[in-house]
Design an enzyme around this catalytic site. Structure first.
Site, PDB file in Angstrom:
ATOM      1  N   HIS A  89       0.849  -1.243   0.000  1.00 37.64           N
ATOM      2  CA  HIS A  89       0.061  -0.138   0.058  1.00 37.64           C
ATOM      3  C   HIS A  89       0.814   1.264  -0.021  1.00 37.64           C
ATOM      4  O   HIS A  89       0.330   2.506   0.587  1.00 37.64           O
ATOM      5  CB  HIS A  89      -0.998   0.107   1.320  1.00 37.64           C
ATOM      6  CG  HIS A  89      -0.406  -0.101   2.542  1.00 37.64           C
ATOM      7  ND1 HIS A  89      -0.867  -0.689   3.720  1.00 37.64           N
ATOM      8  CD2 HIS A  89       0.652   0.570   3.014  1.00 37.64           C
ATOM      9  CE1 HIS A  89      -0.016  -0.596   4.575  1.00 37.64           C
ATOM     10  NE2 HIS A  89       0.872   0.173   4.412  1.00 37.64           N
ATOM     11  N   HIS A 135      -1.956   4.750   9.445  1.00 33.61           N
ATOM     12  CA  HIS A 135      -0.601   5.565   9.690  1.00 33.61           C
ATOM     13  C   HIS A 135      -0.842   6.735  10.689  1.00 33.61           C
ATOM     14  O   HIS A 135      -0.395   7.804   9.929  1.00 33.61           O
ATOM     15  CB  HIS A 135       0.047   5.542   8.414  1.00 33.61           C
ATOM     16  CG  HIS A 135      -0.014   4.502   7.665  1.00 33.61           C
ATOM     17  ND1 HIS A 135      -0.627   3.828   6.937  1.00 33.61           N
ATOM     18  CD2 HIS A 135       1.375   3.681   7.228  1.00 33.61           C
ATOM     19  CE1 HIS A 135      -0.383   2.526   6.389  1.00 33.61           C
ATOM     20  NE2 HIS A 135       1.179   2.412   6.646  1.00 33.61           N
ATOM     21  N   HIS A 155      10.407  -3.498   3.895  1.00 38.66           N
ATOM     22  CA  HIS A 155      10.802  -2.185   3.869  1.00 38.66           C
ATOM     23  C   HIS A 155      10.839  -1.498   5.238  1.00 38.66           C
ATOM     24  O   HIS A 155      10.433  -1.735   6.255  1.00 38.66           O
ATOM     25  CB  HIS A 155       9.618  -1.103   3.263  1.00 38.66           C
ATOM     26  CG  HIS A 155       8.273  -1.131   3.888  1.00 38.66           C
ATOM     27  ND1 HIS A 155       7.359  -2.087   4.002  1.00 38.66           N
ATOM     28  CD2 HIS A 155       7.609   0.000   4.332  1.00 38.66           C
ATOM     29  CE1 HIS A 155       6.293  -1.766   4.304  1.00 38.66           C
ATOM     30  NE2 HIS A 155       6.311  -0.177   4.719  1.00 38.66           N
ATOM     31  N   GLU A 171       4.229  -4.945   8.978  1.00 39.91           N
ATOM     32  CA  GLU A 171       2.845  -4.868   8.157  1.00 39.91           C
ATOM     33  C   GLU A 171       2.454  -6.047   7.801  1.00 39.91           C
ATOM     34  O   GLU A 171       1.110  -6.575   7.331  1.00 39.91           O
ATOM     35  CB  GLU A 171       3.033  -3.812   7.088  1.00 39.91           C
ATOM     36  CG  GLU A 171       2.763  -2.208   7.737  1.00 39.91           C
ATOM     37  CD  GLU A 171       2.985  -1.481   6.502  1.00 39.91           C
ATOM     38  OE1 GLU A 171       2.871  -0.067   6.762  1.00 39.91           O
ATOM     39  OE2 GLU A 171       3.178  -1.678   5.482  1.00 39.91           O
TER      40      GLU A 171
HETATM   41  C1  DHB Z   1       5.857   4.159   2.913  1.00 41.15           C
HETATM   42  C2  DHB Z   1       4.824   4.106   3.754  1.00 41.15           C
HETATM   43  C3  DHB Z   1       4.166   2.882   4.227  1.00 41.15           C
HETATM   44  O1  DHB Z   1       3.132   2.992   5.086  1.00 41.15           O
HETATM   45  C4  DHB Z   1       4.247   1.745   3.482  1.00 41.15           C
HETATM   46  O2  DHB Z   1       3.371   0.551   3.815  1.00 41.15           O
HETATM   47  C5  DHB Z   1       5.521   1.761   2.352  1.00 41.15           C
HETATM   48  C6  DHB Z   1       6.351   2.747   2.201  1.00 41.15           C
HETATM   49  C7  DHB Z   1       6.703   5.180   2.397  1.00 41.15           C
HETATM   50  O3  DHB Z   1       6.586   6.152   3.174  1.00 41.15           O
HETATM   51  O4  DHB Z   1       7.535   4.986   1.640  1.00 41.15           O
HETATM   52 FE    FE Z   2       2.338   1.145   5.540  1.00 45.57          FE
END
Ligand code: DHB
Ligand code: FE
Length: 319
Positions: free
Chosen positions: A12, A59, A194, A241
């Site tokens: 997402h 978030h 990530h 996540e």
């Molecule tokens: C980013 C934010 C998110 O919530 C995520 O799931 C993936 C990447 C970001 O800020 O790049």
């Molecule tokens: Fe996220």
């Protein structure tokens, strides 16, 4: 009876939403990402679900450090897009399904999963970006009502993968005890690997991600034993996540047909993963993914076995 016919896993990444909103989908960087969802949009257009349950995380848009529900079920009639700093995204207001959501709340809570009931909530990129990826960019209205299920993966301690998987099973029992005939799909969103801050910012672990996707299809119980520390170490701080995908997976049959998968690196700083899993004994009417389908003869013989076992159970009169 309502029935969950398929599960969708999707990253997402907010930058995907920004690329859509700012007309950048044809730029080569973004085309690589969006091209992986073309078949999925076709699948969704053919499947035409009556309702989507979207498991996502907020978030710090609807909630903040002042209040962090572990599992929050959206029971409202509508969920406007949140302002995440650049104004609300130009996407339609998400319409809910208050009757099914209230039924799910009752069933799941009496099943001893203590959900927070939310009657007013704005939804952020965690929910709206996967909606765009699967439903495209409708101007006025999304094609089906949505029940948001927000999971805390932002502040320690998030729920365990096992708890998420078991919640998926409770959601399935809830949906299947709803009397109206509804075709329901469930989304698990977020990930894949990530980390967006700190010395390891930009961490991506494709090998780990791909093994997660393999096991999601074939051996999800193995994933339920992954401890939080392994997610953090292998998939980065925000890789946690991925526990949300286990709610989606728990709501499906033990054996599923993987009808589509897509993985690309990177979008922003994030590995993008996507999967579509269909219940072998799904209700009729789902669209098959043309082209890159992973369904093979094994899938077909599983379906035949499933049909036989339905027959066996029915003839014993236990159903
Ligand atoms: C980013 C934010 C998110 O919530 C995520 O799931 C993936 C990447 C970001 O800020 O790049
Ligand atoms: Fe996220």
């Amino acid at each position: 009876m309502a029935k969950i016919i398929a599960g969708i896993g999707s990253s997402h990444v907010p930058a995907i939403g920004a690329a859509l909103d700012n007309g950048k989908t044809e730029e080569p960087y973004w085309k690589r990402v969006f091209s992986g969802f073309e078949k999925s949009k076709e699948w969704m257009a053919k499947t035409k679900p009556d309702v989507a349950i979207v498991v996502y995380n907020d978030h710090a848009s609807a909630f903040s450090v002042e209040m962090i529900p572990t599992f929050a079920l959206g029971c409202a009639a509508e969920f406007p897009p949140a302002d995440e700093g650049w104004g609300p995204r130009p996407v339609p207001v998400v319409k809910g399904h208050p009757a099914l959501a209230a039924h799910i709340a009752q069933s799941v809570i009496l099943d001893e999963f203590d959900l927070t009931i939310v009657n007013k909530m704005e939804v952020d990129h965690g929910l709206t970006v996967p909606m765009n990826l699967l439903f495209g960019q409708p101007k006025d209205a999304w094609p089906c009502p949505v029940i948001p299920l927000a999971v805390n993966v932002v502040m320690y301690p998030p729920p365990t993968g096992h708890r998420c998987y078991m919640l998926g099973k409770a959601l399935r029992r809830a949906v299947e005890s709803y009397p109206e005939d509804l075709k329901v799909v469930i989304f698990g969103t977020g990930g894949l690997s990530h980390q967006i801050s700190g010395p390891r910012a930009g961490l991506i672990n494709s090998k780990w991600d791909k093994s997660f996707l393999d096991n999601l299809s074939k051996d999800p119980k193995k994933l339920t034993r992954i401890p939080h520390l392994e997610y953090m170490r292998e998939a980065g701080a925000e890789g946690i996540e991925m526990v949300m995908w286990l709610i989606m997976r728990g709501a499906l049959d033990d054996k599923v047909d993987e009808v589509y998968r897509f993985y690309t690196v990177p979008a922003s700083n994030t590995a993008v993963g996507h999967i579509i899993l269909e219940n072998a004994r799904k209700a009729s009417g789902t669209g098959k993914v043309a082209g890159k389908s992973r369904r093979g003869s094994a899938g077909k013989s599983r379906q035949a076995a499933a049909r036989k076992s339905i027959h066996r159970i029915a003839s014993k009169g236990t159903r």
